[in-house]
Write a protein that holds these residues in place. Structure first.
Motif, mmCIF file in Angstrom:
data_model
loop_
_atom_site.group_PDB
_atom_site.id
_atom_site.type_symbol
_atom_site.label_atom_id
_atom_site.label_comp_id
_atom_site.label_asym_id
_atom_site.label_seq_id
_atom_site.Cartn_x
_atom_site.Cartn_y
_atom_site.Cartn_z
ATOM 1 N N GLY A 75 6.884 2.049 -0.297
ATOM 2 C CA GLY A 75 6.996 0.757 -1.821
ATOM 3 C C GLY A 75 6.193 1.751 -3.120
ATOM 4 O O GLY A 75 6.466 1.001 -3.982
ATOM 5 N N SER A 76 4.983 2.208 -3.179
ATOM 6 C CA SER A 76 4.469 2.260 -4.415
ATOM 7 C C SER A 76 5.444 3.281 -4.488
ATOM 8 O O SER A 76 5.453 3.551 -6.203
ATOM 9 C CB SER A 76 2.835 2.795 -4.161
ATOM 10 O OG SER A 76 2.940 3.402 -2.853
ATOM 11 N N VAL A 77 6.209 4.951 -4.011
ATOM 12 C CA VAL A 77 6.712 5.962 -4.148
ATOM 13 C C VAL A 77 7.694 5.620 -4.421
ATOM 14 O O VAL A 77 8.396 5.605 -5.566
ATOM 15 C CB VAL A 77 6.501 7.076 -2.935
ATOM 16 C CG1 VAL A 77 7.781 7.725 -3.762
ATOM 17 C CG2 VAL A 77 5.152 7.332 -2.529
ATOM 18 N N VAL A 78 8.652 4.336 -4.434
ATOM 19 C CA VAL A 78 9.353 3.601 -5.072
ATOM 20 C C VAL A 78 9.736 3.626 -6.259
ATOM 21 O O VAL A 78 10.094 3.834 -7.074
ATOM 22 C CB VAL A 78 10.367 3.141 -4.127
ATOM 23 C CG1 VAL A 78 11.759 2.300 -4.311
ATOM 24 C CG2 VAL A 78 10.833 4.358 -2.342
ATOM 25 N N PHE B 30 -1.738 7.187 -6.117
ATOM 26 C CA PHE B 30 -3.354 7.474 -6.813
ATOM 27 C C PHE B 30 -3.422 5.226 -6.548
ATOM 28 O O PHE B 30 -4.434 4.902 -6.123
ATOM 29 C CB PHE B 30 -3.675 8.290 -7.436
ATOM 30 C CG PHE B 30 -4.955 7.649 -7.989
ATOM 31 C CD1 PHE B 30 -6.006 7.715 -7.211
ATOM 32 C CD2 PHE B 30 -4.981 7.171 -8.704
ATOM 33 C CE1 PHE B 30 -7.182 8.141 -8.048
ATOM 34 C CE2 PHE B 30 -6.983 6.973 -9.687
ATOM 35 C CZ PHE B 30 -7.824 7.596 -8.558
ATOM 36 N N GLY B 31 -2.647 5.139 -7.213
ATOM 37 C CA GLY B 31 -3.229 3.716 -7.539
ATOM 38 C C GLY B 31 -2.627 2.835 -6.394
ATOM 39 O O GLY B 31 -3.840 1.891 -6.596
ATOM 40 N N ALA B 32 -1.793 3.096 -5.609
ATOM 41 C CA ALA B 32 -1.858 2.122 -4.365
ATOM 42 C C ALA B 32 -3.173 2.341 -3.327
ATOM 43 O O ALA B 32 -3.718 1.448 -2.917
ATOM 44 C CB ALA B 32 -0.873 2.716 -3.334
ATOM 45 N N VAL C 156 1.555 -3.817 -7.429
ATOM 46 C CA VAL C 156 0.763 -4.147 -8.875
ATOM 47 C C VAL C 156 0.108 -3.428 -8.933
ATOM 48 O O VAL C 156 0.560 -2.926 -10.032
ATOM 49 C CB VAL C 156 0.500 -5.510 -8.520
ATOM 50 C CG1 VAL C 156 0.486 -6.076 -10.379
ATOM 51 C CG2 VAL C 156 1.607 -6.511 -8.644
ATOM 52 N N GLY C 157 -1.017 -3.190 -8.378
ATOM 53 C CA GLY C 157 -2.463 -1.604 -8.939
ATOM 54 C C GLY C 157 -1.031 -0.533 -8.705
ATOM 55 O O GLY C 157 -1.694 0.208 -9.766
#
Length: 89
Positions: A7-10, A43-45, A62-63
């Motif tokens: 999800g974070s990559v998308v 990285f944020g995830a 969100v992060g």
């Protein structure tokens, strides 16, 4: 954890695509922007997940978007302004 990662990559790629659509003259190559968006989100995830712990999937996403936006903002070039002759002298 794997769904947070995907999800974070998308979301990072979507944010990078939106930046390319609206700010393309001020950004480097498409490949660099898309890679930075995806890696910034990863990285944020990872950072958000390590700070908050498991069970906070929405906050982790969100992060990851926030960190991706920060890394993408580092790629922006300033606008080109023409100096008038009186200002250059």
């Amino acid at each position: 954890m794997i769904l947070e990662t995907l999800g974070s990559v998308v979301l990072g790629l979507a944010l990078a695509w939106a930046a390319l659509r609206s700010l393309s003259p001020r950004l480097p190559s498409r490949r660099a922007v898309l890679g930075t968006g995806a890696l910034g989100a990863l990285f944020g995830a990872g950072l958000t997940h390590s700070v908050l712990g498991p069970g906070h999937a929405a906050a982790t996403l969100v992060g990851s978007v926030l960190i991706s936006a920060v890394t993408l903002s580092l790629l922006l070039r300033p606008r080109r302004r023409r100096l008038s002759r009186s200002a250059a002298a």
